[in-house]
Design a protein around this motif. Structure first.
Motif, short mmCIF file in Angstrom:
data_model
loop_
_atom_site.label_atom_id
_atom_site.label_comp_id
_atom_site.label_asym_id
_atom_site.label_seq_id
_atom_site.Cartn_x
_atom_site.Cartn_y
_atom_site.Cartn_z
N GLU A 15 35.09 47.26 32.63
CA GLU A 15 34.21 47.75 31.56
C GLU A 15 34.87 47.54 30.20
OE1 GLU A 15 30.98 48.89 29.59
OE2 GLU A 15 31.08 48.44 31.73
N ASN A 16 36.19 47.74 30.12
CA ASN A 16 36.90 47.47 28.87
C ASN A 16 36.86 45.99 28.53
OD1 ASN A 16 37.60 50.10 28.18
ND2 ASN A 16 39.46 50.06 29.40
N THR A 17 37.01 45.14 29.53
CA THR A 17 36.91 43.70 29.29
C THR A 17 35.51 43.36 28.79
OG1 THR A 17 38.57 43.21 30.99
CG2 THR A 17 37.08 41.42 30.36
N ARG A 18 34.51 43.93 29.39
CA ARG A 18 33.12 43.69 28.98
C ARG A 18 32.93 44.09 27.51
NH1 ARG A 18 31.04 46.04 33.06
NH2 ARG A 18 30.52 44.17 34.22
N GLN A 42 38.46 29.67 23.95
CA GLN A 42 39.28 29.32 25.12
C GLN A 42 39.93 30.55 25.73
OE1 GLN A 42 41.63 26.47 22.88
NE2 GLN A 42 40.80 24.76 24.09
N LEU A 43 40.43 31.45 24.89
CA LEU A 43 41.04 32.67 25.39
C LEU A 43 40.01 33.55 26.09
CD1 LEU A 43 43.48 34.55 25.69
CD2 LEU A 43 43.00 35.40 23.36
N ALA A 44 38.85 33.70 25.49
CA ALA A 44 37.79 34.52 26.11
C ALA A 44 37.37 33.92 27.45
CB ALA A 44 36.59 34.61 25.17
N TYR A 136 45.09 42.20 31.24
CA TYR A 136 45.43 43.16 30.18
C TYR A 136 46.22 42.46 29.08
CZ TYR A 136 44.42 46.27 34.14
OH TYR A 136 43.86 46.89 35.22
N HIS A 137 47.13 41.59 29.46
CA HIS A 137 47.93 40.82 28.49
C HIS A 137 47.02 40.02 27.56
CE1 HIS A 137 50.57 37.73 26.91
NE2 HIS A 137 49.82 36.82 27.52
N HIS A 138 46.09 39.28 28.16
CA HIS A 138 45.22 38.43 27.34
C HIS A 138 44.21 39.25 26.53
CE1 HIS A 138 46.89 34.67 28.45
NE2 HIS A 138 46.62 34.81 29.75
N ARG A 139 43.82 40.41 27.02
CA ARG A 139 42.96 41.27 26.20
C ARG A 139 43.70 41.73 24.95
NH1 ARG A 139 40.59 45.44 30.52
NH2 ARG A 139 42.17 46.64 29.46
N GLY A 140 44.98 42.01 25.09
CA GLY A 140 45.78 42.38 23.92
C GLY A 140 45.81 41.26 22.90
N TYR A 145 43.29 38.53 17.81
CA TYR A 145 42.35 37.52 17.31
C TYR A 145 41.20 38.17 16.55
CZ TYR A 145 44.15 33.54 20.16
OH TYR A 145 44.89 32.53 20.72
N LEU A 146 40.61 39.22 17.14
CA LEU A 146 39.48 39.88 16.49
C LEU A 146 39.89 40.48 15.15
CD1 LEU A 146 37.65 41.59 19.49
CD2 LEU A 146 36.78 39.74 18.04
N ARG A 147 41.00 41.17 15.13
CA ARG A 147 41.44 41.78 13.88
C ARG A 147 41.80 40.71 12.86
NH1 ARG A 147 44.36 46.85 16.62
NH2 ARG A 147 42.63 48.30 16.36
N SER A 148 42.38 39.60 13.29
CA SER A 148 42.75 38.52 12.38
C SER A 148 41.54 37.85 11.74
CB SER A 148 43.58 37.45 13.11
OG SER A 148 44.81 37.99 13.53
#
Length: 166
Positions: A15-18, A42-44, A136-140, A145-148
């Protein structure tokens, strides 16, 4: 009991990934923070792809990357990546629900090009590291990316910085 615990964590974290994938606007998909990084798209797509590794990890003793079939989608639209995630999520959930506690202690390995690239280890170790912690690593990374790119990050574990700005 072990599989039931894994399923609980999986459902909560999926759900967090979603939430995270749904926070990515199409305008951010081409962002790349460095020459050695993936684009946001690509990351997503990679995050979504990891969920497709669950069936082969939960129910096989060898994951052969040479025969693995990727769910290739047009990554220029976040809705395609979310669709890829949802398809993979459903297969992953089914694979966990049909697993047994006993199978968690069987050896598992990864091969590619006729070589062993991840040495045999108990399946539970692979599930925690290769699947769950990997996501979890890639979500971090995606949060950075989002904040940037000036985009909001969804709350996943309680209040976040953006909540204090309201």
């Amino acid at each position: 009991m072990l599989v039931k615990s894994l399923l609980g964590e999986f459902l909560h974290e999926a759900e967090n990934t979603r939430k995270l994938l749904n926070a990515i606007p199409n305008s951010a998909l081409d962002f790349i923070p460095s020459a050695h990084s993936w684009t946001t798209a690509q990351l997503a797509s990679h995050i979504a792809e990891i969920y497709d590794w669950y069936p082969g990890t939960f129910h096989g003793n060898e994951f052969n990357m040479d025969t693995y079939k990727r769910d290739e989608v047009d990554i220029s639209d976040i809705e395609n990546i979310i669709g890829k995630f949802e398809r993979a999520f459903n297969r992953a959930k089914e694979s966990i629900e049909s697993a047994t506690d006993k199978s968690m202690f069987e050896d598992w390995k990864m091969t590619a090009g006729g070589k062993t690239v991840l040495q045999p280890m108990p399946r539970i170790q692979v599930i925690r590291g290769f699947l769950m912690n990997h996501i979890y690593h890639h979500r971090g990374e995606m949060i950075v990316y989002l904040r940037s790119t000036g985009n909001k990050v969804p709350s996943m574990y309680g209040p976040i910085y953006e909540d204090s700005l309201r």
